[in-house]
Design a protein around this motif. Structure first.
Motif, PDB file in Angstrom:
ATOM      1  N   MET A  12       0.819  -1.197   0.000  1.00 11.52           N
ATOM      2  CA  MET A  12       0.000   0.000   0.000  1.00 11.52           C
ATOM      3  C   MET A  12       0.862   1.260   0.000  1.00 11.52           C
ATOM      4  SD  MET A  12      -2.500   1.320   2.965  1.00 11.52           S
ATOM      5  CE  MET A  12      -1.049   1.757   3.887  1.00 11.52           C
ATOM      6  N   LEU A  13       1.899   1.242   0.837  1.00 17.97           N
ATOM      7  CA  LEU A  13       2.735   2.434   0.956  1.00 17.97           C
ATOM      8  C   LEU A  13       3.590   2.650  -0.293  1.00 17.97           C
ATOM      9  CD1 LEU A  13       3.818   2.110   4.688  1.00 17.97           C
ATOM     10  CD2 LEU A  13       2.260   3.793   3.700  1.00 17.97           C
ATOM     11  N   VAL A  27      -8.579   2.373   6.212  1.00 16.19           N
ATOM     12  CA  VAL A  27      -7.905   1.766   7.356  1.00 16.19           C
ATOM     13  C   VAL A  27      -8.784   2.024   8.568  1.00 16.19           C
ATOM     14  CG1 VAL A  27      -6.435   3.806   7.685  1.00 16.19           C
ATOM     15  CG2 VAL A  27      -5.767   1.637   8.693  1.00 16.19           C
ATOM     16  N   PHE A  50      -7.772  -4.517  13.700  1.00 11.22           N
ATOM     17  CA  PHE A  50      -7.774  -3.458  12.702  1.00 11.22           C
ATOM     18  C   PHE A  50      -7.950  -4.068  11.316  1.00 11.22           C
ATOM     19  CE2 PHE A  50      -3.593  -4.039  10.781  1.00 11.22           C
ATOM     20  CZ  PHE A  50      -2.890  -4.705  11.759  1.00 11.22           C
ATOM     21  N   LEU A  52      -7.882  -3.243   6.789  1.00  6.59           N
ATOM     22  CA  LEU A  52      -7.380  -2.427   5.688  1.00  6.59           C
ATOM     23  C   LEU A  52      -8.060  -2.896   4.407  1.00  6.59           C
ATOM     24  CD1 LEU A  52      -5.178  -0.472   4.508  1.00  6.59           C
ATOM     25  CD2 LEU A  52      -3.718  -2.484   4.335  1.00  6.59           C
ATOM     26  N   PHE A 202     -10.909   5.538   8.486  1.00  4.34           N
ATOM     27  CA  PHE A 202     -10.887   6.598   7.477  1.00  4.34           C
ATOM     28  C   PHE A 202     -10.622   6.010   6.096  1.00  4.34           C
ATOM     29  CE2 PHE A 202      -9.549   8.477  11.474  1.00  4.34           C
ATOM     30  CZ  PHE A 202     -10.430   9.548  11.565  1.00  4.34           C
ATOM     31  N   PHE A 204      -9.236   7.078   2.387  1.00  3.81           N
ATOM     32  CA  PHE A 204      -8.478   8.081   1.639  1.00  3.81           C
ATOM     33  C   PHE A 204      -8.554   7.741   0.156  1.00  3.81           C
ATOM     34  CE2 PHE A 204      -6.456   7.521   5.781  1.00  3.81           C
ATOM     35  CZ  PHE A 204      -6.563   8.804   6.289  1.00  3.81           C
TER      36      PHE A 204
ATOM     37  N   TRP B  10      -1.452   8.241   4.992  1.00  3.41           N
ATOM     38  CA  TRP B  10      -1.642   6.794   5.060  1.00  3.41           C
ATOM     39  C   TRP B  10      -0.792   6.166   6.155  1.00  3.41           C
ATOM     40  CZ3 TRP B  10      -4.649   2.970   3.611  1.00  3.41           C
ATOM     41  CH2 TRP B  10      -5.614   3.230   2.631  1.00  3.41           C
ATOM     42  N   ALA B  11       0.444   6.560   6.187  1.00  5.07           N
ATOM     43  CA  ALA B  11       1.347   5.975   7.188  1.00  5.07           C
ATOM     44  C   ALA B  11       0.870   6.301   8.594  1.00  5.07           C
ATOM     45  CB  ALA B  11       2.770   6.479   6.970  1.00  5.07           C
ATOM     46  N   GLY B  13      -2.207   7.171   9.516  1.00  6.71           N
ATOM     47  CA  GLY B  13      -3.477   6.507   9.775  1.00  6.71           C
ATOM     48  C   GLY B  13      -3.300   5.043  10.102  1.00  6.71           C
ATOM     49  N   LEU B  14      -2.507   4.370   9.279  1.00  4.65           N
ATOM     50  CA  LEU B  14      -2.286   2.937   9.482  1.00  4.65           C
ATOM     51  C   LEU B  14      -1.570   2.664  10.793  1.00  4.65           C
ATOM     52  CD1 LEU B  14      -2.574   0.099   8.296  1.00  4.65           C
ATOM     53  CD2 LEU B  14      -0.356   0.411   7.219  1.00  4.65           C
TER      54      LEU B  14
END
Lengths: 206, 210
Positions: A12-13, A27, A50, A52, A202, A204, B10-11, B13-14
């Motif tokens: 993802m990153l 997430v 959690f 994703l 959230f 994105f 993103w970083a 949030g995750l």
């Protein structure tokens, strides 16, 4: 067991730089409670979880992609007497038992969303793939474990609430079910896993 | 939205949600007593209802020198009397002189205890060691160690008339109270655990109780 999630997070990153407007990701924090026979092993609602979701827009109302998640339940039972039978020997073990189940969700799924991109958007979703159950039963200093992969399905309903141009509040409820696989550490004829989860996080993307 | 900004969001949030989840990982605050277990086992084919008498020495065996250093004899009398009371409740009559009367079963009590030491740390140093073993701390530093005493009280019931594995004198029932050896033990706690040995062994009752 953590490897799939790590890979997903790295994916993802590292790919976020090439994301265009047709992708979005969610997430979220996941609060989950076991149901059915699974509840006889861990009877608690867990706030340790959690998830994703990485979704691609197929149309204005339909998205499809990956649904990943992690939940853990752990409960302590004091003064439990458990019968056992080993060959010609029978008996019982009395003591404090700690039951723990770690579960990873690795599924492909989609969402159907109502409304327009700037609206509050109710949605329902369906995912299918794999869900794992790693059961552990600890008595004193002894630990028994049983890990299985299940084919699973996970229908869900939820709400996307716009917060800013590129982010939304993502609220959903999901029922996850893993079909029978392997053996359980507790006394059931079929080893399944099923739980409800309430997810808040959230989204994105656009 | 710029790529760097998106990646940062993103970083954050995750990692936030992962951290929240991990921080919620349940710890149960287990006490020393939570590591105690009472294990019983028996041979179902054996008929316990035929028994009427038992013999039990007035001494609990300490199996080695280390055991004697860890476990005191402070509770020996309590253990022996509690076992005797439970046997009586099960319908057994105690025989004190085996030369006068041959008991149906004999109970033997033994205690064993040892110290475990666990090393923890970073780098190459994170590994398990066993006190008295040959796992010296090597491969870089470790941050410390935790040692704990583990002990067990074994109660074995032996019937000299039963043959098992070609030998006479089989153990027909056995029980073990085991766990961490802690300082907070009380008479009532110990009595409860000893009573539990018999509570979960109702088949021990002799014909005299029926």
């Amino acid at each position: 067991m953590k490897k799939p999630l790590l890979i997903a997070a790295m994916l993802m990153l590292t790919t976020s730089g090439v994301w265009s407007q047709q992708y979005f990701g969610s997430v979220y924090w996941s609060v989950a409670t076991p149901t059915g026979q699974f509840r006889s092993f861990v009877n608690e609602t867990s706030v340790a979880g959690f998830g994703l979701d990485v979704q691609w827009w197929a149309s204005d109302h339909v998205s499809a992609g990956l649904v990943l998640g992690y939940n853990v339940w752990s409960d302590v039972y004091r003064g439990v007497t458990q019968q056992y039978k080993i060959n010609d020997l029978q008996g019982a073990v009395n003591g404090t038992q700690v039951h723990t189940v770690n579960s990873f969700t690795l599924m492909a799924g989609g969402r159907y969303l109502f409304g327009g991109s700037r609206d509050v958007r109710p949605f329902f979703g369906l995912a299918a793939g794999a869900v794992t159950s790693a059961q552990a039963l600890e008595v004193s200093l002894v630990r028994f474990t049983e890990t299985n992969w299940h084919l699973g399905v996970a229908p869900s309903v939820g709400l996307l609430i716009p917060m800013s141009f590129n982010s939304m509040l993502d609220l959903s409820a999901r029922f996850s079910y893993g079909f029978p696989s392997g053996q359980a550490l507790y006394n059931v004829s079929q080893n399944t896993i099923s739980f409800w989860s309430i997810n808040a996080g959230f989204t994105f993307g656009n | 939205m710029p790529t760097v900004q998106r990646m940062t969001i993103w970083a954050l949030g995750l990692s936030s949600i992962v951290l929240i989840s991990v921080s919620c990982y349940p710890t149960h605050g287990l006490a020393v007593e939570d590591f105690d277990t009472v294990v019983t086992g028996y041979v179902p084919a054996n008929d316990f209802t035929k028994y009427r008498t038992f013999f039990m020495p007035d001494t609990i065996i300490h199996v080695d020198k280390e055991t004697s250093q860890i476990v005191t004899r402070k509770y020996d009398a309590l253990i022996l009397s509690t076992i005797a009371t439970n046997m009586s409740n099960m319908g057994y009559t105690r025989v004190t002189d085996t030369l006068v009367s041959d008991p149906d079963v004999r109970l033997y009590l033994a205690v064993t205890a040892t110290t475990f030491e666990t090393y923890y740390g970073g780098g190459w140093g994170g590994y398990w060691g066993w006190y008295g073993g040959y796992y010296p701390p090597y491969y870089g530093g470790y941050y410390g160690s935790v040692s704990y005493d583990v002990g067990a009280l074994a109660v074995d019931m032996l019937d000299r008339r039963v043959v098992a594995g070609g030998k006479t004198g089989a153990i027909v029932w056995g029980s073990t109270l085991s766990g961490l050896v802690g300082g907070g033990i009380s008479n009532s706690y110990l009595t409860g655990k000893l009573n539990q040995m018999f509570t979960q062994s109702p088949y021990l009752a002799t014909g005299a109780t029926k």
